[in-house]
Scaffold this active site. Structure first.
Site, PDB file in Angstrom:
ATOM      1  N   SER A  13      54.663  36.580  46.476  1.00  0.00           N
ATOM      2  CA  SER A  13      53.746  37.453  47.217  1.00  0.00           C
ATOM      3  C   SER A  13      52.891  36.654  48.209  1.00  0.00           C
ATOM      4  O   SER A  13      52.537  37.171  49.276  1.00  0.00           O
ATOM      5  CB  SER A  13      52.863  38.265  46.268  1.00  0.00           C
ATOM      6  N   MET A  94      56.196  26.177  40.731  1.00  0.00           N
ATOM      7  CA  MET A  94      55.711  25.796  39.408  1.00  0.00           C
ATOM      8  C   MET A  94      56.330  24.491  38.885  1.00  0.00           C
ATOM      9  O   MET A  94      56.521  24.337  37.686  1.00  0.00           O
ATOM     10  CB  MET A  94      55.937  26.953  38.416  1.00  0.00           C
ATOM     11  N   ARG A  95      56.633  23.573  39.778  1.00  0.00           N
ATOM     12  CA  ARG A  95      57.066  22.236  39.356  1.00  0.00           C
ATOM     13  C   ARG A  95      56.005  21.223  39.764  1.00  0.00           C
ATOM     14  O   ARG A  95      55.502  21.290  40.896  1.00  0.00           O
ATOM     15  CB  ARG A  95      58.391  21.825  40.028  1.00  0.00           C
ATOM     16  N   HIS A 113      45.886  27.439  44.286  1.00  0.00           N
ATOM     17  CA  HIS A 113      45.668  27.381  42.839  1.00  0.00           C
ATOM     18  C   HIS A 113      44.719  28.519  42.446  1.00  0.00           C
ATOM     19  O   HIS A 113      43.637  28.647  43.037  1.00  0.00           O
ATOM     20  CB  HIS A 113      45.074  26.024  42.447  1.00  0.00           C
ATOM     21  N   GLU A 178      43.858  35.595  47.499  1.00  0.00           N
ATOM     22  CA  GLU A 178      44.852  34.563  47.836  1.00  0.00           C
ATOM     23  C   GLU A 178      45.548  34.944  49.136  1.00  0.00           C
ATOM     24  O   GLU A 178      45.787  34.104  50.002  1.00  0.00           O
ATOM     25  CB  GLU A 178      45.904  34.437  46.714  1.00  0.00           C
TER      26      GLU A 178
HETATM   27  C1  GAR Z   1      49.725  32.783  42.500  1.00  0.00           C
HETATM   28  O1  GAR Z   1      48.675  33.397  41.804  1.00  0.00           O
HETATM   29  C2  GAR Z   1      49.414  31.308  42.724  1.00  0.00           C
HETATM   30  O2  GAR Z   1      48.063  31.070  42.972  1.00  0.00           O
HETATM   31  C3  GAR Z   1      49.830  30.725  41.409  1.00  0.00           C
HETATM   32  O3  GAR Z   1      51.014  31.407  41.057  1.00  0.00           O
HETATM   33  C4  GAR Z   1      50.986  32.709  41.632  1.00  0.00           C
HETATM   34  C5  GAR Z   1      52.245  32.885  42.443  1.00  0.00           C
HETATM   35  O4  GAR Z   1      52.340  34.201  42.911  1.00  0.00           O
HETATM   36  N1  GAR Z   1      50.070  29.318  41.513  1.00  0.00           N
HETATM   37  C6  GAR Z   1      49.918  28.466  40.516  1.00  0.00           C
HETATM   38  O5  GAR Z   1      49.561  28.802  39.401  1.00  0.00           O
HETATM   39  C7  GAR Z   1      50.210  27.027  40.860  1.00  0.00           C
HETATM   40  N2  GAR Z   1      49.963  26.182  39.757  1.00  0.00           N
HETATM   41  P1  GAR Z   1      53.322  34.560  44.092  1.00  0.00           P
HETATM   42  O6  GAR Z   1      54.710  34.001  43.715  1.00  0.00           O
HETATM   43  O7  GAR Z   1      53.332  36.056  44.104  1.00  0.00           O
HETATM   44  O8  GAR Z   1      52.807  33.955  45.360  1.00  0.00           O
END
Ligand code: GAR
Length: 214
Positions: A13, A94-95, A113, A178
């Protein structure tokens, strides 16, 4: 830093918000900033489909096919080069990246983050914010360094923590911010209005006003 490569692992997203803002604000026409490719470490990431639907080239570098992080990252770098990317945007990627990868793109990797760093680095940020009883939570965009979620902060957006909040409700409130903060931060970095110089973030007053969202 006009050729953006977005790295995702799932829903995408944030990538979609960046793409849509870039189209609405005509980044390519005005500043020559383009999303030149999207790479996922998971073949089933939903964000890949969106990229394909709007004609952005995609690639999968599946971490499960590699014996160690560095060989995975070597192929990631090759793919970024194949897209001719010069700004790497982590959007729900997420790596954990090693110093090897970070060194390839000094001051040119951004991450989002879902917490107000330096509070709550790592995972499960919304649960941990609720457990800690904070009344203000939010999201941070930062340059990526060797320290997990520890790079220099570019911008932050705050949300209230409300009575009756669950991790999901809080996540939803944060996610809306975000989608505002990340496109803004990416554009300012791509235009070099915000830069990392000798380990410190440099920006003018106008940029800093845009990157502190309440
Ligand atoms: C988001 O909330 C981002 O901030 C978080 O994962 C989600 C991804 O959502 N990121 C982390 O936790 C990084 N460690 P998205 O795939 O819909 O953008």
């Amino acid at each position: 830093m006009k050729n953006i490569v977005v790295l995702i692992s799932g829903r995408g997203s944030n990538f979609k918000a960046v793409y849509e803002t870039s189209a609405k604000e005509k980044w390519a026409e005005i500043w020559g900033i383009r999303i030149v490719g999207v790479i996922s470490n998971r073949p089933d990431a939903a964000g890949l489909e969106f990229a394909q639907s709007v004609g952005i080239p995609t690639a999968v570098v599946d971490h499960k096919k590699y014996e160690d992080r560095e060989s995975f990252e070597r192929d990631l770098v090759k793919q970024i080069e194949a897209f001719r990317g010069d700004l790497v945007v982590l959007a729900g990627f997420m790596r954990v990246l090693t110093p090897y990868f970070v060194r390839q793109y000094p001051g040119r990797i951004l991450n989002i983050h879902p917490a107000l760093l330096p509070s709550f680095p790592g995972l499960h940020t919304h649960e941990r914010a609720l457990e800690a009883g904070v009344r203000i939570h939010g999201v941070t965009v930062h340059f990526v360094s060797d320290v997990l979620d520890g790079g220099e902060i570019i911008g932050q957006a705050a949300v209230p923590v409300l009575a009756g909040d669950t991790p999901d409700k809080l996540a939803e409130r944060v996610l809306k911010k975000e989608h505002i903060l990340y496109p803004r931060a990416i554009r300012l970095v791509a235009c070099q209005k915000v830069r990392l110089e000798e380990g410190t973030v440099k920006m003018d007053l106008e940029s800093s006003e845009q990157l502190a969202i309440f």
